[in-house]
Design an enzyme around this catalytic site. Structure first.
Site, short mmCIF file in Angstrom:
data_model
loop_
_atom_site.label_atom_id
_atom_site.label_comp_id
_atom_site.label_asym_id
_atom_site.label_seq_id
_atom_site.Cartn_x
_atom_site.Cartn_y
_atom_site.Cartn_z
CG ASP A 127 51.24 5.43 2.17
OD1 ASP A 127 50.11 4.92 2.20
OD2 ASP A 127 51.51 6.44 1.50
CG ASP A 141 46.91 3.16 -0.80
OD1 ASP A 141 45.93 3.88 -0.55
OD2 ASP A 141 48.09 3.46 -0.50
#
Length: 176
Positions: A127, A141
């Protein structure tokens, strides 16, 4: 010269599937490239960029770190099964779906596939987008969320291609 719907070129079933799969693969590739860049550029040095900062993080779980304590093979197996179901469903639906549905399915598959590929080597998803008020996330995402939104919209407004197929005036086109 006016082009009518009947004289406009049509894309075959295989053409729609190929375009859909190519879009999904392209989105997955973009995310995986950004994850690789984030791992080298952001390691130990976050970048403050305004409303969304760039900060490296790794998530062993699903969305919002759900099941982060589960064995990595369990998360990989579950996410792979879900991604496979999305791929099979998209392959079946793509030939008769409208453009927004195909784009939503491509975004959903591209994001899911990128996260599975990223998770495979070490059980972690990379991330790099950080807001401070939301858990750190990645572009995959975002693709997944946008894909779901597109599918909700097409569900609410209906699929014009499917309505056309159900119309008594519709002539079937058997080209593959």
């Amino acid at each position: 010269m006016t082009v009518t719907a009947s004289s406009a070129p049509t894309v075959s079933r295989w053409g729609r599937r190929l375009r859909w799969a190519t879009a999904a693969a392209t989105l997955a590739g973009i995310d995986l490239a950004l994850k690789a860049r984030a791992q080298t550029a952001l390691d130990g040095s976050p970048i403050e960029a305004g409303p969304v900062d760039l900060r490296l993080a790794f998530n062993p779980g699903a969305a919002f770190s759900i099941a982060a304590d589960a064995p990595s093979w369990v998360m990989l197996t579950l996410t792979t099964l879900i991604t496979t179901a999305i791929a099979v469903g998209g392959w079946v639906v793509a030939p008769r779906a409208n453009l927004l549905t195909r784009l939503g399915l491509a975004a959903l598959l591209g994001g899911a596939a990128a996260n599975v590929i990223d998770r495979a080597p070490d059980g972690l998803v990379t991330d790099y987008l950080h807001t401070g008020w939301w858990p750190t996330f990645n572009l995959a995402d975002t693709f997944i969320v946008l894909g779901v939104i597109a599918l909700i919209i097409t569900t609410l407004i209906g699929n014009s291609d499917e309505r056309e197929q159900l119309s008594p005036d519709h002539h079937t086109d058997n080209r593959d």
